[in-house]
Design an enzyme around this catalytic site. Structure first.
Site, mmCIF file in Angstrom:
data_model
loop_
_atom_site.group_PDB
_atom_site.id
_atom_site.type_symbol
_atom_site.label_atom_id
_atom_site.label_comp_id
_atom_site.label_asym_id
_atom_site.label_seq_id
_atom_site.Cartn_x
_atom_site.Cartn_y
_atom_site.Cartn_z
ATOM 1 N N HIS A 114 48.769 45.805 41.959
ATOM 2 C CA HIS A 114 47.665 45.037 42.531
ATOM 3 C C HIS A 114 46.362 45.670 42.073
ATOM 4 O O HIS A 114 46.082 46.829 42.381
ATOM 5 C CB HIS A 114 47.753 45.038 44.056
ATOM 6 C CG HIS A 114 46.570 44.394 44.719
ATOM 7 N ND1 HIS A 114 46.281 43.054 44.576
ATOM 8 C CD2 HIS A 114 45.604 44.915 45.522
ATOM 9 C CE1 HIS A 114 45.195 42.765 45.273
ATOM 10 N NE2 HIS A 114 44.759 43.883 45.854
ATOM 11 N N ASP A 159 43.794 40.589 40.232
ATOM 12 C CA ASP A 159 44.735 40.550 41.354
ATOM 13 C C ASP A 159 46.099 41.140 41.013
ATOM 14 O O ASP A 159 46.583 42.041 41.680
ATOM 15 C CB ASP A 159 44.898 39.117 41.893
ATOM 16 C CG ASP A 159 45.653 39.116 43.208
ATOM 17 O OD1 ASP A 159 45.248 39.868 44.126
ATOM 18 O OD2 ASP A 159 46.646 38.394 43.324
#
Length: 307
Positions: A138, A177
């Site tokens: 992430h 992301d």
């Protein structure tokens, strides 16, 4: 570990499918390519059936010199249940015995117009990249002054907003992301975005934006070697933060150790500028210039001089 099917390489390299369409979903598990010269001579004791079998001028010329009674037997053994596919180079004609063996075993037979050595090199490079050990993290990956910088941190800390500001300042977005990271070589990690979110950036309150559409093709990259990790965290007044830069933190990803910086986030701090300077300072360190160490040495010399 990534996976590649025969159908994918057929499409990627624009090969010609000669036979074995039913076997296009076969999985390729190794980047090694086999040129079965010994197998053409009948030696199958150590046959690496799990590899792509590449037939060039040498193999097929020798095959044509074999008695007809042996040709079908060679091709049937070549078309093993574990063999992903057989590829012919130079646009060579496939022997009739290969078609028969492929029909019986379901092994796809492909053809390329490239020379054998060139084709082998291209296949190896492609498969090594696709089959390399991979993790998904992430974060946000950006190309800043040619340095691949991976921004990490908790959700909402400002990673995507920092990436947007960097793009506006002329740098390039690789992934937002979710970042797929592959070990492509010794001490070399390459990151890219999953296909579904490629070139997209999520900004809270604004939504999802297409960076390439808004800022042009020069604002994005498909992949980038990762050289530096910058971890963003909310400012903790009770935590000590390194003010000189003498402490060098590292983190291990897959089999590679990367330098890591922890940047505290608070109102008024221009994170994009800090990331830019961090990238430039990293490049200076790679060139042998460490400002923090130089300052520490001058400070020690000054203290010793007073004494």
């Amino acid at each position: 570990m990534g996976q590649v099917t025969v159908k994918e390489i057929l499409k990627h390299f624009n090969f010609e499918l000669l036979a074995g369409e039913s076997g296009l979903e076969r999985t390729i598990t190794t980047s090694d390519i086999s040129r079965p010269g010994l197998e053409m001579a009948g030696y199958f004791t150590y046959y690496p059936a799990e590899r792509i079998q590449l037939l060039g001028m040498t193999e097929l010329s020798f095959f044509k010199s074999l008695p007809k009674s042996e040709r079908l037997d060679r091709m049937e053994k070549l078309c093993n249940v574990d063999t992903p596919c057989i590829i012919l180079s130079r646009g060579l004609e496939a022997p009739e015995e290969l078609f028969e063996a492929s029909k019986e075993s379901g092994v796809p037979v492909l053809r390329s117009t490239l020379k054998t050595t060139q084709l082998s090199s291209m296949l190896t490079n492609y498969l090594e990249a696709r089959l390399a050990p991979m993790i998904t993290v992430h974060g946000v990956l950006v190309d800043v002054y040619g340095i691949g910088v991976l921004l990490t941190g908790d959700s909402g800390v400002g990673k995507s907003e920092t990436a947007l500001e960097l793009v506006k300042r002329g740098h390039r977005l690789v992934a937002d992301d979710s970042v797929e990271i592959r070990q492509t070589g010794e001490n070399e990690l390459v990151g890219n975005a999953p296909e579904l979110i490629r070139h997209l950036l999520e900004i809270r309150g604004l939504g999802i934006i297409d960076v390439m559409t808004l800022f042009g093709a020069g604002a994005v990259r498909s992949y980038k070697k990762i050289s530096l990790i910058i971890h963003l965290e909310l400012w903790d007044p009770d935590k000590f933060y390194d003010r000189l830069g003498l402490e060098e933190e590292t983190v291990k990803m897959v089999d590679t150790v990367l330098p890591k910086l922890t940047i505290p986030v608070r109102p008024g701090r221009n994170l994009a500028v800090i990331v830019e300077v961090a990238a430039m300072n990293f490049r200076l360190k790679q060139m042998g210039i460490n400002t923090a160490k130089q300052f520490s040495e001058r400070l020690n010399d000054a203290i010793e001089g007073r004494n």
